[in-house]
Design a protein around this motif. Sequence first.
Motif, short mmCIF file in Angstrom:
data_model
loop_
_atom_site.label_atom_id
_atom_site.label_comp_id
_atom_site.label_asym_id
_atom_site.label_seq_id
_atom_site.Cartn_x
_atom_site.Cartn_y
_atom_site.Cartn_z
N PHE A 92 25.97 27.61 70.40
CA PHE A 92 26.86 26.45 70.50
C PHE A 92 26.21 25.30 71.26
O PHE A 92 26.54 24.13 71.05
CB PHE A 92 28.17 26.86 71.20
CG PHE A 92 29.22 25.79 71.17
CD1 PHE A 92 29.95 25.55 70.02
CD2 PHE A 92 29.48 25.02 72.29
CE1 PHE A 92 30.92 24.56 69.98
CE2 PHE A 92 30.45 24.03 72.27
CZ PHE A 92 31.17 23.80 71.11
N LEU A 136 27.82 31.63 66.50
CA LEU A 136 28.41 30.35 66.89
C LEU A 136 28.43 30.19 68.41
O LEU A 136 28.07 29.14 68.94
CB LEU A 136 29.82 30.23 66.33
CG LEU A 136 30.62 29.00 66.77
CD1 LEU A 136 29.95 27.73 66.26
CD2 LEU A 136 32.06 29.09 66.27
N LEU A 137 28.83 31.24 69.10
CA LEU A 137 28.93 31.15 70.56
C LEU A 137 27.56 31.09 71.22
O LEU A 137 27.35 30.32 72.16
CB LEU A 137 29.72 32.36 71.09
CG LEU A 137 31.20 32.42 70.68
CD1 LEU A 137 31.83 33.70 71.17
CD2 LEU A 137 31.95 31.21 71.23
#
Length: 246
Positions: A96, A92-93
């Motif tokens: 992103f 996710l990071l």
Amino acid sequence: MVIDPATLSTTAVVDSGPRQPEWRRALQASLPVGIGLVPLGIALGVLVVQQGFNPWWAMVFTSLIYAGSLEFIAVGMVAAMTPLPYIALTALLVNFRHVFYALSFPLDRVKGRLARFYSMFALTDEAYAMTVTGDRKSMSGRVIVYSQLYLHAYWIGGAMLGATAAQWIPENIVGLDFALTALFVVLSIEAIRAQSGFAVPSMAVMCALIARLVDPGHMLPIAMGAFVSLLVIRYFWTRRKVRTDA
């Protein structure tokens, strides 16, 4: 002077020339980027084998994940049997930024549910840059999807080539995973040159150093989480300042 409309029509047809098929236009557009993807794919394929996986796992990673930097990270995390929630948070990071890509990516030009699904799946940094800059803004939906398919094929082909060649490469060769780091260093330099100041690069360096001091074993998620938070704060602060000045 009398102008014959028929002559104008014929001249226009002759000047325009035959229109290239969309698959060929996509191939020409993606080839320069694909040449750069192949060496990175080779590095990934070698890394997969060096981490103890069978060569065919290179195709699995590149076919199902197809996320560039995340794939290099995922290989090590899977080899270390990292818990799935931690892998999900890292993914996710790291990816992103794709949330912001979606704001200007011309997905509306792509027709068909399957084509749209694949176009979203294959939305990489390179594909995004190809479709939203310069003359690429006139690319049709089919050219966009074909270009993404070609880029994906370059990536898979490079990884398979690297995984196959890794069987004849000595295991004591280290640093192949640095290929992606080197690429991002170059991209960072170009981004800094395009910036009007050094605020964003300075924040990134500060977050990395703090994360390194706080918890070296979890440096990446801490640094990226802090950096994203600072970017959000900076955005709202700048927006508020503009409203105040107005």
